[in-house]
Write an enzyme that holds these catalytic residues in place. Structure first.
Site, PDB file in Angstrom:
ATOM      1  N   ASP A 111     -49.899 -51.860   7.646  1.00 46.95           N
ATOM      2  CA  ASP A 111     -48.761 -52.493   6.981  1.00 46.95           C
ATOM      3  C   ASP A 111     -48.372 -51.762   5.687  1.00 46.95           C
ATOM      4  O   ASP A 111     -47.709 -52.321   4.825  1.00 46.95           O
ATOM      5  CB  ASP A 111     -49.052 -53.973   6.703  1.00 46.95           C
ATOM      6  CG  ASP A 111     -50.303 -54.168   5.866  1.00 46.95           C
ATOM      7  OD1 ASP A 111     -51.028 -53.160   5.615  1.00 46.95           O
ATOM      8  OD2 ASP A 111     -50.574 -55.304   5.460  1.00 46.95           O
ATOM      9  N   HIS A 131     -45.392 -21.970   3.510  1.00 49.54           N
ATOM     10  CA  HIS A 131     -45.351 -23.401   3.191  1.00 49.54           C
ATOM     11  C   HIS A 131     -46.761 -24.004   3.141  1.00 49.54           C
ATOM     12  O   HIS A 131     -47.010 -25.077   3.684  1.00 49.54           O
ATOM     13  CB  HIS A 131     -44.442 -24.158   4.171  1.00 49.54           C
ATOM     14  CG  HIS A 131     -42.984 -23.846   3.949  1.00 49.54           C
ATOM     15  ND1 HIS A 131     -42.011 -24.124   4.859  1.00 49.54           N
ATOM     16  CD2 HIS A 131     -42.342 -23.262   2.899  1.00 49.54           C
ATOM     17  CE1 HIS A 131     -40.822 -23.731   4.385  1.00 49.54           C
ATOM     18  NE2 HIS A 131     -41.010 -23.196   3.202  1.00 49.54           N
ATOM     19  N   ASP A 170     -45.143 -23.472  -5.947  1.00 51.02           N
ATOM     20  CA  ASP A 170     -43.752 -23.754  -5.599  1.00 51.02           C
ATOM     21  C   ASP A 170     -43.635 -25.270  -5.647  1.00 51.02           C
ATOM     22  O   ASP A 170     -44.151 -25.966  -4.769  1.00 51.02           O
ATOM     23  CB  ASP A 170     -43.448 -23.195  -4.202  1.00 51.02           C
ATOM     24  CG  ASP A 170     -41.982 -23.369  -3.800  1.00 51.02           C
ATOM     25  OD1 ASP A 170     -41.274 -24.200  -4.417  1.00 51.02           O
ATOM     26  OD2 ASP A 170     -41.554 -22.679  -2.854  1.00 51.02           O
ATOM     27  N   ASP A 176     -36.407 -26.892  -7.817  1.00 54.67           N
ATOM     28  CA  ASP A 176     -37.187 -26.049  -6.901  1.00 54.67           C
ATOM     29  C   ASP A 176     -37.568 -24.781  -7.656  1.00 54.67           C
ATOM     30  O   ASP A 176     -36.729 -23.901  -7.845  1.00 54.67           O
ATOM     31  CB  ASP A 176     -36.312 -25.740  -5.675  1.00 54.67           C
ATOM     32  CG  ASP A 176     -37.049 -24.952  -4.601  1.00 54.67           C
ATOM     33  OD1 ASP A 176     -38.256 -24.715  -4.764  1.00 54.67           O
ATOM     34  OD2 ASP A 176     -36.404 -24.581  -3.599  1.00 54.67           O
ATOM     35  N   HIS A 190     -38.422 -14.108   4.273  1.00 53.69           N
ATOM     36  CA  HIS A 190     -37.502 -15.237   4.086  1.00 53.69           C
ATOM     37  C   HIS A 190     -36.253 -14.785   3.339  1.00 53.69           C
ATOM     38  O   HIS A 190     -36.154 -13.652   2.875  1.00 53.69           O
ATOM     39  CB  HIS A 190     -38.199 -16.404   3.370  1.00 53.69           C
ATOM     40  CG  HIS A 190     -38.733 -16.091   1.991  1.00 53.69           C
ATOM     41  ND1 HIS A 190     -37.921 -15.976   0.889  1.00 53.69           N
ATOM     42  CD2 HIS A 190     -39.999 -15.875   1.552  1.00 53.69           C
ATOM     43  CE1 HIS A 190     -38.667 -15.721  -0.173  1.00 53.69           C
ATOM     44  NE2 HIS A 190     -39.932 -15.633   0.194  1.00 53.69           N
ATOM     45  N   HIS A 227     -31.166 -20.603  -1.305  1.00 51.93           N
ATOM     46  CA  HIS A 227     -30.531 -21.657  -0.505  1.00 51.93           C
ATOM     47  C   HIS A 227     -29.787 -22.578  -1.458  1.00 51.93           C
ATOM     48  O   HIS A 227     -30.082 -22.614  -2.654  1.00 51.93           O
ATOM     49  CB  HIS A 227     -31.586 -22.448   0.291  1.00 51.93           C
ATOM     50  CG  HIS A 227     -32.749 -22.922  -0.525  1.00 51.93           C
ATOM     51  ND1 HIS A 227     -32.713 -24.064  -1.284  1.00 51.93           N
ATOM     52  CD2 HIS A 227     -33.985 -22.391  -0.737  1.00 51.93           C
ATOM     53  CE1 HIS A 227     -33.879 -24.216  -1.906  1.00 51.93           C
ATOM     54  NE2 HIS A 227     -34.665 -23.217  -1.611  1.00 51.93           N
ATOM     55  N   HIS A 239     -33.193 -28.137   0.428  1.00 49.49           N
ATOM     56  CA  HIS A 239     -32.377 -27.185   1.184  1.00 49.49           C
ATOM     57  C   HIS A 239     -31.069 -27.923   1.435  1.00 49.49           C
ATOM     58  O   HIS A 239     -30.927 -28.635   2.424  1.00 49.49           O
ATOM     59  CB  HIS A 239     -33.059 -26.764   2.486  1.00 49.49           C
ATOM     60  CG  HIS A 239     -34.345 -26.023   2.239  1.00 49.49           C
ATOM     61  ND1 HIS A 239     -35.392 -25.979   3.132  1.00 49.49           N
ATOM     62  CD2 HIS A 239     -34.767 -25.292   1.173  1.00 49.49           C
ATOM     63  CE1 HIS A 239     -36.384 -25.257   2.629  1.00 49.49           C
ATOM     64  NE2 HIS A 239     -36.029 -24.829   1.438  1.00 49.49           N
ATOM     65  N   GLU A 293     -34.956 -16.600  -5.099  1.00 50.29           N
ATOM     66  CA  GLU A 293     -36.405 -16.624  -4.913  1.00 50.29           C
ATOM     67  C   GLU A 293     -36.937 -15.435  -4.113  1.00 50.29           C
ATOM     68  O   GLU A 293     -37.448 -15.593  -3.017  1.00 50.29           O
ATOM     69  CB  GLU A 293     -36.843 -17.930  -4.247  1.00 50.29           C
ATOM     70  CG  GLU A 293     -36.060 -18.347  -3.007  1.00 50.29           C
ATOM     71  CD  GLU A 293     -36.578 -19.669  -2.432  1.00 50.29           C
ATOM     72  OE1 GLU A 293     -37.794 -19.773  -2.219  1.00 50.29           O
ATOM     73  OE2 GLU A 293     -35.767 -20.581  -2.223  1.00 50.29           O
ATOM     74  N   TYR A 312     -45.258 -10.535   0.192  1.00 49.12           N
ATOM     75  CA  TYR A 312     -46.475 -11.137   0.746  1.00 49.12           C
ATOM     76  C   TYR A 312     -47.191 -10.070   1.559  1.00 49.12           C
ATOM     77  O   TYR A 312     -46.671  -9.619   2.580  1.00 49.12           O
ATOM     78  CB  TYR A 312     -46.117 -12.341   1.626  1.00 49.12           C
ATOM     79  CG  TYR A 312     -45.104 -13.252   0.951  1.00 49.12           C
ATOM     80  CD1 TYR A 312     -45.520 -14.264   0.088  1.00 49.12           C
ATOM     81  CD2 TYR A 312     -43.733 -13.053   1.141  1.00 49.12           C
ATOM     82  CE1 TYR A 312     -44.589 -15.059  -0.566  1.00 49.12           C
ATOM     83  CE2 TYR A 312     -42.794 -13.845   0.490  1.00 49.12           C
ATOM     84  CZ  TYR A 312     -43.226 -14.843  -0.364  1.00 49.12           C
ATOM     85  OH  TYR A 312     -42.307 -15.619  -1.012  1.00 49.12           O
ATOM     86  N   ARG A 323     -44.021 -14.929  -5.441  1.00 52.29           N
ATOM     87  CA  ARG A 323     -42.627 -15.371  -5.367  1.00 52.29           C
ATOM     88  C   ARG A 323     -42.227 -15.845  -6.758  1.00 52.29           C
ATOM     89  O   ARG A 323     -43.055 -16.411  -7.479  1.00 52.29           O
ATOM     90  CB  ARG A 323     -42.459 -16.496  -4.331  1.00 52.29           C
ATOM     91  CG  ARG A 323     -41.037 -17.012  -4.194  1.00 52.29           C
ATOM     92  CD  ARG A 323     -40.782 -17.797  -2.892  1.00 52.29           C
ATOM     93  NE  ARG A 323     -41.535 -19.033  -2.783  1.00 52.29           N
ATOM     94  CZ  ARG A 323     -42.569 -19.242  -1.986  1.00 52.29           C
ATOM     95  NH1 ARG A 323     -42.993 -18.270  -1.190  1.00 52.29           N
ATOM     96  NH2 ARG A 323     -43.199 -20.391  -1.956  1.00 52.29           N
ATOM     97  N   GLU A 338     -39.007 -18.013  -8.456  1.00 53.45           N
ATOM     98  CA  GLU A 338     -37.831 -18.798  -8.043  1.00 53.45           C
ATOM     99  C   GLU A 338     -37.279 -19.624  -9.195  1.00 53.45           C
ATOM    100  O   GLU A 338     -38.014 -20.325  -9.875  1.00 53.45           O
ATOM    101  CB  GLU A 338     -38.229 -19.750  -6.907  1.00 53.45           C
ATOM    102  CG  GLU A 338     -37.101 -20.680  -6.479  1.00 53.45           C
ATOM    103  CD  GLU A 338     -37.478 -21.574  -5.306  1.00 53.45           C
ATOM    104  OE1 GLU A 338     -38.673 -21.938  -5.201  1.00 53.45           O
ATOM    105  OE2 GLU A 338     -36.593 -21.907  -4.511  1.00 53.45           O
TER     106      GLU A 338
HETATM  107 MN    MN Z   1     -36.653 -22.764  -2.646  1.00 52.55          MN
END
Ligand code: MN
Length: 434
Positions: free
Chosen positions: A38, A238, A255, A266, A345, A349, A356, A379, A383, A401, A403
């Site tokens: 619940d 991710h 991130d 972001d 990538h 975005h 996104h 960003e 890698y 990265r 960003e």
């Molecule tokens: Mn992003």
């Protein structure tokens, strides 16, 4: 910081103006969803529904007519349920606080749809919402079956998705103010993480520092799952397990962005666990940073959307060649997408209510031109997989990265996430503070 009722009203008016005469828009928000037994996940409204109504409760529908007039269909007032689960606006609150022209309880939904669609030519709704699609189709069938009794079924159905997406793509002043606030909470969270990291900590302990700053600042939720990746975990784009120990000598990629008033920030930063970049780490980091600066120059009104990605890719590829991770002619390496082994990538975005965010990236097959009021992320990253045997050992397992969130303005890009170190010397100086 709250968006005014009149702003929502004006959005509904604009939406109706972009539809043909004699149209109705039907849209709904989400439902509570069960976590276990619940216990429910905290509710977060559907972005486009929220954009048009500002209504925060689950299970609600809005029927919008010419002039932006709105019928809100909501969960009923229920003193006993509210005693346990908390306040509900109910139909009266929907009219008082959200500018609904009329409002009713959820059990009146089918009747309200029936009368709203009767005699209406065009019905716009979100085609990707299966529940809504079924409701609208059922209602059309009922109207059509009642034709001899005088009912008139709609004859045209319009996907409201792309129309609302175009509106959401250009942010107004109120949205920009909230987004900058979300961005600045996120900047503080990243600073806190950089200052508190120590080798030997677990990734989730660093994540706790982020969440602490978010929540303390009134952003109750991150805008998406926090990524706190140490060492080669940064090469999993991710990575959200965040459950490994942070080792001396690791880079850490975070991130994470706060959500405030349903708007997302972001941010990604990459920094050394022990406060000092090693030589190979610094070399690749500088390449990513150069790509960031090269991309930023293309974030100007009138530039095609793809330009900043292409600029970043060129700088990244040049850097990979300079440091011997790729060899050959830069143009050919770009053409053959050889860089994709290290950069898989896109460079950004749209950003808004969704991390996104909606909005087309191409118009009539061409990359769309940047306009004032658009918000996007920049960003770039690199890698190097830990088992990539085609490169010198010293590069393996490095993931980077950088960003930020950028508002497109006539006078040039404005970084909403300003004030957060990203130059190597600035990061090392911030981390040296106690
Ligand atoms: Mn992003």
């Amino acid at each position: 910081m709250k968006i005014e009722t009149q702003t929502y009203q004006a959005r509904r008016e604009r939406l109706m103006q972009s539809l043909p005469e004699n149209s109705v828009v039907v849209i709904r928000t989400g439902e509570l969803s069960t976590r276990n037994n619940d216990c429910e996940y905290e509710f977060r409204p559907h972005s486009s529904f929220f954009y048009l109504t500002g209504f925060p409760e689950p299970s609600a529908y809005a029927i919008i007519r010419a002039g932006g007039e709105m019928t809100l269909v909501t969960l009923p007032k229920d003193p006993e349920k509210e005693q346990w689960e908390g306040f509900r606006f109910g139909s009266e609150g929907a009219m008082q606080s959200f500018g609904a022209t009329d409002a009713l309880d959820l059990d009146g939904l089918d009747d309200a749809l029936f009368s709203a669609l009767d005699g209406t030519t065009n019905v716009a709704y979100l085609f990707d919402d299966g529940v809504l699609r079924e409701k609208v189709a059922d209602c059309r069938d009922k109207l059509s079956a009642r034709a001899r009794a005088g009912a008139v079924a709609p004859t045209s159905f319009i996907d409201a998705g792309p129309i609302i997406a175009e509106m959401r793509l250009i942010k107004d002043k109120e949205e920009i103010a909230i987004m900058e606030a979300a961005a600045q909470i996120s900047v503080e969270a990243h600073k806190q993480a950089m200052k508190s990291v120590r080798p030997g900590m677990m990734e989730y302990q660093l994540e706790a520092e982020l969440n602490y700053v978010f929540m303390k600042s009134g952003a109750r939720q991150p805008a998406y799952n926090n990524i706190v990746a140490s060492g080669s975990n940064a090469c999993v784009l991710h990575y959200i397990k965040n459950d490994e120990p942070i080792e001396d000598g690791d880079l850490i990629l975070i991130d994470a962005g706060a959500e405030l008033g349903c708007y997302a920030a972001d941010i990604t930063r990459t920094f050394p666990a022990n406060g000092k970049f090693s030589e190979p780490q610094a070399a690749l980091y500088q390449v990513v940073l150069d790509a960031y600066h090269a991309g930023m120059k293309k974030l100007v009104v009138g530039a095609p959307y793809e330009a900043f990605h292409n600029a970043a890719v060129r700088t990244l590829t040049e850097g990979l060649v300079t440091h011997g991770l790729l060899s050959g002619d830069v143009d050919l390496l770009i053409e053959s997408k050889a860089y994709r082994d290290f950069y898989m990538h896109n460079t950004g975005h749209w950003l808004g209510l969704d991390v996104h965010d909606c909005g087309a990236y191409k118009v009539a097959g061409e990359s769309r031109l940047l306009e004032e009021g658009m918000v996007l992320t920049i960003e770039p990253g690199l890698y190097v997989s830990a088992d990539n045997e085609s490169v010198d050992e010293k590069w393996r397992g490095i993931g980077i990265r950088i960003e930020d969130d950028v508002l497109i303005r006539a006078e040039g890009p404005y970084v909403l996430t300003h004030g957060l170190a990203k130059e190597i010397a600035d990061i090392e100086a911030l981390m040296a503070q106690d």
